[in-house]
Design a protein around this motif. Structure first.
Motif, mmCIF file in Angstrom:
data_model
loop_
_atom_site.group_PDB
_atom_site.id
_atom_site.type_symbol
_atom_site.label_atom_id
_atom_site.label_comp_id
_atom_site.label_asym_id
_atom_site.label_seq_id
_atom_site.Cartn_x
_atom_site.Cartn_y
_atom_site.Cartn_z
ATOM 1 N N VAL A 36 0.729 -1.186 0.148
ATOM 2 C CA VAL A 36 -0.296 0.217 0.247
ATOM 3 C C VAL A 36 1.079 1.029 -0.102
ATOM 4 O O VAL A 36 1.155 1.855 -0.619
ATOM 5 N N LYS A 37 2.079 1.982 1.424
ATOM 6 C CA LYS A 37 2.692 2.717 1.036
ATOM 7 C C LYS A 37 2.980 2.737 -0.096
ATOM 8 O O LYS A 37 3.753 3.603 -1.114
ATOM 9 N N TYR A 38 4.293 1.906 -0.741
ATOM 10 C CA TYR A 38 4.926 1.723 -1.293
ATOM 11 C C TYR A 38 4.039 2.783 -3.065
ATOM 12 O O TYR A 38 4.534 3.033 -3.734
ATOM 13 N N PHE A 39 3.347 1.580 -3.187
ATOM 14 C CA PHE A 39 2.051 2.127 -4.566
ATOM 15 C C PHE A 39 1.729 3.799 -4.292
ATOM 16 O O PHE A 39 1.439 4.555 -5.476
ATOM 17 N N ILE A 40 1.473 3.782 -3.742
ATOM 18 C CA ILE A 40 0.506 5.083 -2.767
ATOM 19 C C ILE A 40 1.363 6.457 -3.117
ATOM 20 O O ILE A 40 2.261 7.148 -3.522
ATOM 21 N N ARG A 44 3.561 9.816 -5.180
ATOM 22 C CA ARG A 44 3.600 11.529 -5.120
ATOM 23 C C ARG A 44 2.273 10.954 -4.112
ATOM 24 O O ARG A 44 1.627 12.376 -2.948
ATOM 25 N N GLY A 45 2.178 10.003 -3.176
ATOM 26 C CA GLY A 45 1.011 10.208 -1.768
ATOM 27 C C GLY A 45 1.589 9.730 -0.559
ATOM 28 O O GLY A 45 2.887 9.432 -0.611
ATOM 29 N N LYS A 46 0.736 9.995 0.064
ATOM 30 C CA LYS A 46 0.655 9.976 1.187
ATOM 31 C C LYS A 46 0.268 9.000 2.542
ATOM 32 O O LYS A 46 -0.916 8.748 1.890
ATOM 33 N N VAL A 47 0.752 8.412 3.150
ATOM 34 C CA VAL A 47 0.273 7.047 3.635
ATOM 35 C C VAL A 47 0.202 7.647 5.159
ATOM 36 O O VAL A 47 0.523 8.030 6.039
ATOM 37 N N PHE A 48 -0.801 7.449 6.171
ATOM 38 C CA PHE A 48 -1.019 7.547 7.980
ATOM 39 C C PHE A 48 -1.953 6.442 8.213
ATOM 40 O O PHE A 48 -2.593 5.932 7.589
ATOM 41 N N PHE A 61 -4.583 7.343 3.248
ATOM 42 C CA PHE A 61 -4.115 7.620 2.415
ATOM 43 C C PHE A 61 -4.414 9.402 1.489
ATOM 44 O O PHE A 61 -5.756 9.710 1.927
ATOM 45 N N LYS A 62 -3.309 10.060 1.481
ATOM 46 C CA LYS A 62 -3.918 10.989 0.039
ATOM 47 C C LYS A 62 -3.244 10.390 -1.281
ATOM 48 O O LYS A 62 -1.751 10.421 -1.282
ATOM 49 N N LEU A 63 -3.473 11.066 -2.171
ATOM 50 C CA LEU A 63 -2.988 10.564 -2.966
ATOM 51 C C LEU A 63 -3.183 12.590 -4.172
ATOM 52 O O LEU A 63 -4.389 13.218 -3.813
ATOM 53 N N PRO A 64 -2.561 13.087 -4.885
ATOM 54 C CA PRO A 64 -2.729 14.116 -5.702
ATOM 55 C C PRO A 64 -3.216 14.018 -6.424
ATOM 56 O O PRO A 64 -3.908 12.881 -7.202
ATOM 57 N N VAL A 65 -3.991 14.623 -6.954
ATOM 58 C CA VAL A 65 -5.402 14.996 -8.006
ATOM 59 C C VAL A 65 -4.803 15.033 -9.224
ATOM 60 O O VAL A 65 -5.379 14.294 -10.498
#
Length: 86
Positions: A36-40, A44-48, A61-65
């Protein structure tokens, strides 16, 4: 959501092959959250992680649009931009 994760283990749950001693009976190889963390992060996203005793654990997680937005768009913001629930 899932079981509570002690704070000293929270930084490790995204490590490759990590399995908590307190959850040794659970099935799995310890690769799920690592992937999950690798692909996010690849996008250029973040996992929390948010974990509280008695309440359990949430992983998000957050992903840029778009490339110029950065990794700050939340699911609610995405829903608003799409005109309704995703």
């Amino acid at each position: 959501t899932g079981p509570w994760i002690p704070s000293e283990e929270q930084s490790q749950v995204f490590d490759k092959f990590y399995r908590s001693d307190s959850n040794a009976t659970a099935k799995g190889s310890g690769l799920g959250l690592y992937l999950v963390k690798y692909f996010i992060e690849l996008h250029r996203g973040k996992v929390f992680i948010d974990s509280e005793p008695g309440k359990g654990t949430k992983i998000g997680f957050k992903l840029p649009v778009s490339p110029d937005m950065g990794a700050t768009t939340t699911p609610n913001e995405l829903s608003d931009q799409a005109g309704g629930p995703l």
